[in-house]
Design a protein around this motif. Sequence first.
Motif, PDB file in Angstrom:
ATOM      1  N   ASP A 181       3.973  -9.776  14.376  1.00 20.18           N
ATOM      2  CA  ASP A 181       3.148  -8.569  14.245  1.00 20.18           C
ATOM      3  C   ASP A 181       3.937  -7.359  14.773  1.00 20.18           C
ATOM      4  O   ASP A 181       3.610  -6.798  15.823  1.00 20.18           O
ATOM      5  CB  ASP A 181       1.841  -8.760  15.020  1.00 20.18           C
ATOM      6  N   ARG A 185      -0.648  -4.505  15.096  1.00 24.75           N
ATOM      7  CA  ARG A 185      -1.948  -4.306  14.468  1.00 24.75           C
ATOM      8  C   ARG A 185      -3.078  -4.921  15.303  1.00 24.75           C
ATOM      9  O   ARG A 185      -4.169  -4.360  15.397  1.00 24.75           O
ATOM     10  CB  ARG A 185      -1.945  -4.899  13.055  1.00 24.75           C
ATOM     11  N   TRP A 189      -6.547  -2.954  16.564  1.00 21.95           N
ATOM     12  CA  TRP A 189      -7.915  -3.309  16.166  1.00 21.95           C
ATOM     13  C   TRP A 189      -8.746  -3.836  17.325  1.00 21.95           C
ATOM     14  O   TRP A 189      -9.974  -3.723  17.317  1.00 21.95           O
ATOM     15  CB  TRP A 189      -7.888  -4.315  15.018  1.00 21.95           C
ATOM     16  N   VAL A 245     -12.492  -2.273   6.278  1.00 21.32           N
ATOM     17  CA  VAL A 245     -11.031  -2.295   6.318  1.00 21.32           C
ATOM     18  C   VAL A 245     -10.537  -3.680   5.925  1.00 21.32           C
ATOM     19  O   VAL A 245     -11.092  -4.692   6.365  1.00 21.32           O
ATOM     20  CB  VAL A 245     -10.516  -1.935   7.731  1.00 21.32           C
ATOM     21  N   GLU A 247      -7.047  -5.934   5.976  1.00 20.46           N
ATOM     22  CA  GLU A 247      -5.651  -6.124   6.371  1.00 20.46           C
ATOM     23  C   GLU A 247      -5.143  -7.414   5.734  1.00 20.46           C
ATOM     24  O   GLU A 247      -5.906  -8.369   5.541  1.00 20.46           O
ATOM     25  CB  GLU A 247      -5.547  -6.251   7.898  1.00 20.46           C
ATOM     26  N   SER A 249      -1.955 -10.503   5.734  1.00 22.34           N
ATOM     27  CA  SER A 249      -1.112 -11.169   6.734  1.00 22.34           C
ATOM     28  C   SER A 249       0.375 -10.887   6.552  1.00 22.34           C
ATOM     29  O   SER A 249       1.095 -10.721   7.537  1.00 22.34           O
ATOM     30  CB  SER A 249      -1.361 -12.685   6.694  1.00 22.34           C
ATOM     31  N   SER A 251       3.840  -8.960   5.786  1.00 24.79           N
ATOM     32  CA  SER A 251       4.360  -7.590   5.848  1.00 24.79           C
ATOM     33  C   SER A 251       4.666  -7.094   4.446  1.00 24.79           C
ATOM     34  O   SER A 251       5.002  -7.870   3.545  1.00 24.79           O
ATOM     35  CB  SER A 251       5.627  -7.546   6.709  1.00 24.79           C
ATOM     36  N   ASN A 253       2.354  -5.477   2.772  1.00 17.25           N
ATOM     37  CA  ASN A 253       1.025  -5.202   2.222  1.00 17.25           C
ATOM     38  C   ASN A 253       0.381  -4.067   3.001  1.00 17.25           C
ATOM     39  O   ASN A 253       0.376  -4.072   4.233  1.00 17.25           O
ATOM     40  CB  ASN A 253       0.132  -6.439   2.311  1.00 17.25           C
ATOM     41  N   CYS A 255      -2.775  -1.571   4.307  1.00 15.33           N
ATOM     42  CA  CYS A 255      -4.150  -1.724   4.801  1.00 15.33           C
ATOM     43  C   CYS A 255      -5.048  -0.860   3.916  1.00 15.33           C
ATOM     44  O   CYS A 255      -4.757   0.314   3.691  1.00 15.33           O
ATOM     45  CB  CYS A 255      -4.213  -1.277   6.260  1.00 15.33           C
ATOM     46  N   GLN A 290      -3.223   2.565   3.745  1.00 13.79           N
ATOM     47  CA  GLN A 290      -2.327   2.838   4.868  1.00 13.79           C
ATOM     48  C   GLN A 290      -1.141   1.875   4.875  1.00 13.79           C
ATOM     49  O   GLN A 290      -1.301   0.664   5.053  1.00 13.79           O
ATOM     50  CB  GLN A 290      -3.085   2.721   6.193  1.00 13.79           C
ATOM     51  N   HIS A 292       2.083   0.298   6.711  1.00 13.15           N
ATOM     52  CA  HIS A 292       2.372   0.054   8.132  1.00 13.15           C
ATOM     53  C   HIS A 292       3.779   0.536   8.503  1.00 13.15           C
ATOM     54  O   HIS A 292       4.694  -0.250   8.750  1.00 13.15           O
ATOM     55  CB  HIS A 292       2.202  -1.433   8.456  1.00 13.15           C
ATOM     56  N   TYR A 297      -0.961   3.993  12.724  1.00 12.26           N
ATOM     57  CA  TYR A 297      -2.356   4.122  13.126  1.00 12.26           C
ATOM     58  C   TYR A 297      -2.798   5.571  13.324  1.00 12.26           C
ATOM     59  O   TYR A 297      -4.002   5.867  13.342  1.00 12.26           O
ATOM     60  CB  TYR A 297      -2.601   3.354  14.421  1.00 12.26           C
TER      61      TYR A 297
END
Length: 300
Positions: A181, A185, A189, A245, A247, A249, A251, A253, A255, A290, A292, A297
């Motif tokens: 991660d 993220r 959250w 929202v 999300e 799993s 990377s 992709n 949000c 969004q 990443h 954020y």
Amino acid sequence: VSEGFSKYNGSNSRMSFLKEHMRELAGDRSFKNLGDHMASERRNLNETADYLQIALRNSNYGRAAASMALEESVKMILSRPEADPAVWNYAFSLLTSEDVVHKSRMRALSELIILFDRTKVPLLWDKAKQQLKDYCLSTLSDPRINSVKWGDIDKEAVSNFIAWLSEEDLALFFELIITDDPHERKDFWMQYLRSIVRSRVIVSEDDYLRHSRKLAGLQEKGRSFASGSGNVASAFILDFGKHVVVEFSLSGNACFVYESKVFAKIMPQFYAGRVYLPALKEPNLASHRQVHSPNWYESL
């Protein structure tokens, strides 16, 4: 009867024993007194019946006394959150027994959920909270899916319990499903747990194969997640009321943020058992997409 025993001065040991315990056996408050006695001695109903040599099992009187014992032991925990673990073990044994009445059990569950949500005492309450969570899920099921069984639980307690489940969903997604991660993220959250109305983890076919044993174990304990198809990436859905929202799993992709009424058309059944994952990616319908990137954020 009580007056008669109060005047007894004979040598019969059984009569003397009953005289000593008459306040727990006769009178309008006797069942309350018996419950207090059970709690102070930490005896369950069977042990109390054996001690008094009185048929308390399967009786309304016995259930009333056991219910009072549960309420008294919960009071002990509420007044001293750092209390001896034996007090919790005793209260939990009564809570999960068939000896207490439904109303007392629901009140005790409400008070304990609220207490454990407010109290930050490690070790004892971590274990107790987990026991309570497992018991509620096995007997009342998930309140997000079956709210009817939770009708007699205090609304604050239900809200707290749902926050616990959302926290578990976050842990499942960001600790089990996601192995890396880099954009932090989960930490982001976690700040909004109390704002989440409901959440749902959609596990892809590949991720289920990788973690099948752990996921099956979670299901056996009453935890809930959906099976995903059509994509290698699992998804995590966070419903904030006005917005939802999504999300993913893996990377790479983004949000996706949808208005609730729009997302309801994309996924009409929030707790569906199987979900087609590509349907959750609708850039033309999303109110925000969004990526990443560093400091992602801030714009979100």
